[in-house]
Design an enzyme around this catalytic site. Sequence first.
Site, PDB file in Angstrom:
ATOM      1  N   SER A 138      35.697  21.366  33.806  1.00 15.60           N
ATOM      2  CA  SER A 138      35.923  20.446  33.082  1.00 15.60           C
ATOM      3  C   SER A 138      37.685  20.296  32.700  1.00 15.60           C
ATOM      4  O   SER A 138      38.153  20.319  33.801  1.00 15.60           O
ATOM      5  CB  SER A 138      35.773  20.935  31.302  1.00 15.60           C
ATOM      6  OG  SER A 138      35.562  20.067  30.488  1.00 15.60           O
ATOM      7  N   TYR A 152      37.866   9.550  31.271  1.00 10.01           N
ATOM      8  CA  TYR A 152      38.115  10.700  31.440  1.00 10.01           C
ATOM      9  C   TYR A 152      37.782  11.633  30.168  1.00 10.01           C
ATOM     10  O   TYR A 152      37.285  12.475  30.961  1.00 10.01           O
ATOM     11  CB  TYR A 152      39.819  10.919  32.664  1.00 10.01           C
ATOM     12  CG  TYR A 152      39.714  12.051  32.512  1.00 10.01           C
ATOM     13  CD1 TYR A 152      39.178  12.178  33.647  1.00 10.01           C
ATOM     14  CD2 TYR A 152      40.782  13.059  32.303  1.00 10.01           C
ATOM     15  CE1 TYR A 152      39.551  13.920  34.107  1.00 10.01           C
ATOM     16  CE2 TYR A 152      40.885  14.417  32.579  1.00 10.01           C
ATOM     17  CZ  TYR A 152      39.790  14.785  33.446  1.00 10.01           C
ATOM     18  OH  TYR A 152      40.149  16.015  33.659  1.00 10.01           O
ATOM     19  N   LYS A 156      35.355  14.558  29.835  1.00  8.34           N
ATOM     20  CA  LYS A 156      35.243  15.950  30.636  1.00  8.34           C
ATOM     21  C   LYS A 156      34.795  16.705  29.288  1.00  8.34           C
ATOM     22  O   LYS A 156      33.947  17.673  29.108  1.00  8.34           O
ATOM     23  CB  LYS A 156      36.682  16.287  31.006  1.00  8.34           C
ATOM     24  CG  LYS A 156      37.271  16.139  31.899  1.00  8.34           C
ATOM     25  CD  LYS A 156      36.744  16.756  32.743  1.00  8.34           C
ATOM     26  CE  LYS A 156      36.911  16.293  34.274  1.00  8.34           C
ATOM     27  NZ  LYS A 156      36.441  17.353  35.321  1.00  8.34           N
TER      28      LYS A 156
HETATM   29  N1  LIG Z   1      45.544  18.610  38.002  1.00 17.50           N
HETATM   30  C1  LIG Z   1      44.615  18.596  36.511  1.00 17.50           C
HETATM   31  O1  LIG Z   1      45.672  18.018  35.571  1.00 17.50           O
HETATM   32  C2  LIG Z   1      43.542  19.128  36.063  1.00 17.50           C
HETATM   33  C3  LIG Z   1      43.447  19.674  34.699  1.00 17.50           C
HETATM   34  C4  LIG Z   1      42.107  19.196  33.867  1.00 17.50           C
HETATM   35  C5  LIG Z   1      41.106  19.126  35.151  1.00 17.50           C
HETATM   36  N2  LIG Z   1      41.357  19.028  36.382  1.00 17.50           N
HETATM   37  C6  LIG Z   1      39.878  19.289  36.803  1.00 17.50           C
HETATM   38  O2  LIG Z   1      40.104  20.045  37.703  1.00 17.50           O
HETATM   39  C7  LIG Z   1      38.898  19.251  38.969  1.00 17.50           C
HETATM   40  C8  LIG Z   1      39.905  18.999  40.339  1.00 17.50           C
HETATM   41  O3  LIG Z   1      41.306  18.176  40.327  1.00 17.50           O
HETATM   42  P1  LIG Z   1      42.080  18.394  40.929  1.00 17.50           P
HETATM   43  O4  LIG Z   1      43.514  18.581  39.986  1.00 17.50           O
HETATM   44  O5  LIG Z   1      41.979  19.740  41.656  1.00 17.50           O
HETATM   45  O6  LIG Z   1      42.404  17.509  41.995  1.00 17.50           O
HETATM   46  P2  LIG Z   1      42.861  16.675  43.373  1.00 17.50           P
HETATM   47  O7  LIG Z   1      43.500  17.672  43.627  1.00 17.50           O
HETATM   48  O8  LIG Z   1      42.693  15.632  43.166  1.00 17.50           O
HETATM   49  O9  LIG Z   1      41.211  17.300  43.986  1.00 17.50           O
HETATM   50  C9  LIG Z   1      40.801  16.658  43.418  1.00 17.50           C
HETATM   51  C10 LIG Z   1      39.287  17.275  44.307  1.00 17.50           C
HETATM   52  O10 LIG Z   1      37.931  16.341  44.661  1.00 17.50           O
HETATM   53  C11 LIG Z   1      37.348  15.749  45.074  1.00 17.50           C
HETATM   54  N3  LIG Z   1      37.057  14.235  45.264  1.00 17.50           N
HETATM   55  C12 LIG Z   1      37.745  12.819  44.510  1.00 17.50           C
HETATM   56  N4  LIG Z   1      36.409  12.253  44.686  1.00 17.50           N
HETATM   57  C13 LIG Z   1      35.553  12.567  45.488  1.00 17.50           C
HETATM   58  C14 LIG Z   1      34.336  11.827  45.852  1.00 17.50           C
HETATM   59  N5  LIG Z   1      34.186  10.484  45.280  1.00 17.50           N
HETATM   60  N6  LIG Z   1      33.218  12.718  46.111  1.00 17.50           N
HETATM   61  C15 LIG Z   1      32.989  14.023  46.879  1.00 17.50           C
HETATM   62  N7  LIG Z   1      34.731  14.454  46.463  1.00 17.50           N
HETATM   63  C16 LIG Z   1      35.618  14.096  45.618  1.00 17.50           C
HETATM   64  C17 LIG Z   1      38.406  15.711  46.177  1.00 17.50           C
HETATM   65  O11 LIG Z   1      38.595  15.497  47.612  1.00 17.50           O
HETATM   66  P3  LIG Z   1      38.472  13.718  48.611  1.00 17.50           P
HETATM   67  O12 LIG Z   1      39.528  13.651  48.192  1.00 17.50           O
HETATM   68  O13 LIG Z   1      38.450  15.174  49.924  1.00 17.50           O
HETATM   69  O14 LIG Z   1      37.235  13.589  48.547  1.00 17.50           O
HETATM   70  C18 LIG Z   1      39.782  17.163  45.448  1.00 17.50           C
HETATM   71  O15 LIG Z   1      38.724  17.802  46.713  1.00 17.50           O
HETATM   72  C19 LIG Z   1      38.686  17.876  38.382  1.00 17.50           C
HETATM   73  O16 LIG Z   1      37.543  18.123  37.671  1.00 17.50           O
HETATM   74  C20 LIG Z   1      39.646  18.072  36.782  1.00 17.50           C
HETATM   75  O17 LIG Z   1      39.103  16.317  36.476  1.00 17.50           O
HETATM   76  C21 LIG Z   1      42.504  18.689  36.386  1.00 17.50           C
END
Ligand SMILES: NC(=O)c1ccc[n+]([C@@H]2O[C@H](COP(=O)([O-])OP(=O)(O)OC[C@H]3O[C@@H](n4cnc5c(N)ncnc54)[C@H](OP(=O)(O)O)[C@@H]3O)[C@@H](O)[C@H]2O)c1
Length: 262
Positions: A138, A152, A156
């Site tokens: 989340s 968004y 979450k």
């Molecule tokens: N980074 C932050 O600041 C932050 C903070 C709090 C929570 N989060 C959460 O952490 C999680 C991971 O995010 P991240 O920060 O690591 O971002 P990220 O680097 O953009 O990674 C997102 C991942 O989700 C996959 N994805 C996106 N759309 C998809 C789809 N339609 N089908 C299957 N896979 C999909 C992407 O792979 P493909 O593009 O190859 O499909 C990628 O592997 C998310 O749930 C995000 O909400 C992030």
Amino acid sequence: MTQTALITGASSGIGLELAKVFARNQHNLILVARSEDKLKALQQELSAQYAIAVVVCVYDLTDKDAPAQLFSQIQAQNLTVDVLVNNAGYGDYSEFVSSDWEKVQGMILLNILAVTHLTRLFLPAMVARGSGKILNVSSTAAFQPGPMMAVYFASKAYGLSFSEAIAAETEDQGISVTVLCPGPTQSDFIDTANMDNMALANKASTDKIPTAAAVAEFGYSALQRGQVVAVHGLANQLLTFSTRLVPRGLLRKGVKQFMASK
Ligand SMILES: NC(=O)c1ccc[n+]([C@@H]2O[C@H](COP(=O)([O-])OP(=O)(O)OC[C@H]3O[C@@H](n4cnc5c(N)ncnc54)[C@H](OP(=O)(O)O)[C@@H]3O)[C@@H](O)[C@H]2O)c1
């Protein structure tokens, strides 16, 4: 017996780092995302480095049929999922009134529907075995409404509430459910979410925020401890706790200011 972890969104950011942590801890892996080339590169790297089995599953999880297709593929390959990691997700920075409907709908399908469906598909076998772990990613966004990223933040909040409820339902059945709540983290998330207009997104700020590797390590430990709600970092823990004390009106104003453009 070697455990198998299925990780969605394993092609970049927190999901990729989680794959590395699980691999280092001798788990076999099922890696899910859309980017086949990135998943295959990771498959090669981790299977060679840790002598583990790594399966690549290319799915677009915004496709409503994808969770069921993925589940069928896992069954057909006779694989057991001991750990389900619902990590894939994205955000979109925009006023709701002018938001791109395709992106909004995709966010709901990925951040809410796919998480719920995959959990519904994989949980029964875990309950039948009397063991299993679920890690849902989340965000600190779950703890308050988020003007400029309304859907968004709400998605979450759903993930947090859903995970806590499932954790309570299954706590006596050998299942542990952990909901990982990172704050802003270095990954592709900020670019994908078009957050470059936010003050938070400038280079100096993004360099100061935690790495995806640190968040993944923390999430893995919380999962092993069986912690239900795992907020990463002391500042985020204080911030999320303070949302319980501050009147909602004041909270909305504060977040609106924080989320404002540069
Ligand atoms: N980074 C932050 O600041 C932050 C903070 C709090 C929570 N989060 C959460 O952490 C999680 C991971 O995010 P991240 O920060 O690591 O971002 P990220 O680097 O953009 O990674 C997102 C991942 O989700 C996959 N994805 C996106 N759309 C998809 C789809 N339609 N089908 C299957 N896979 C999909 C992407 O792979 P493909 O593009 O190859 O499909 C990628 O592997 C998310 O749930 C995000 O909400 C992030």
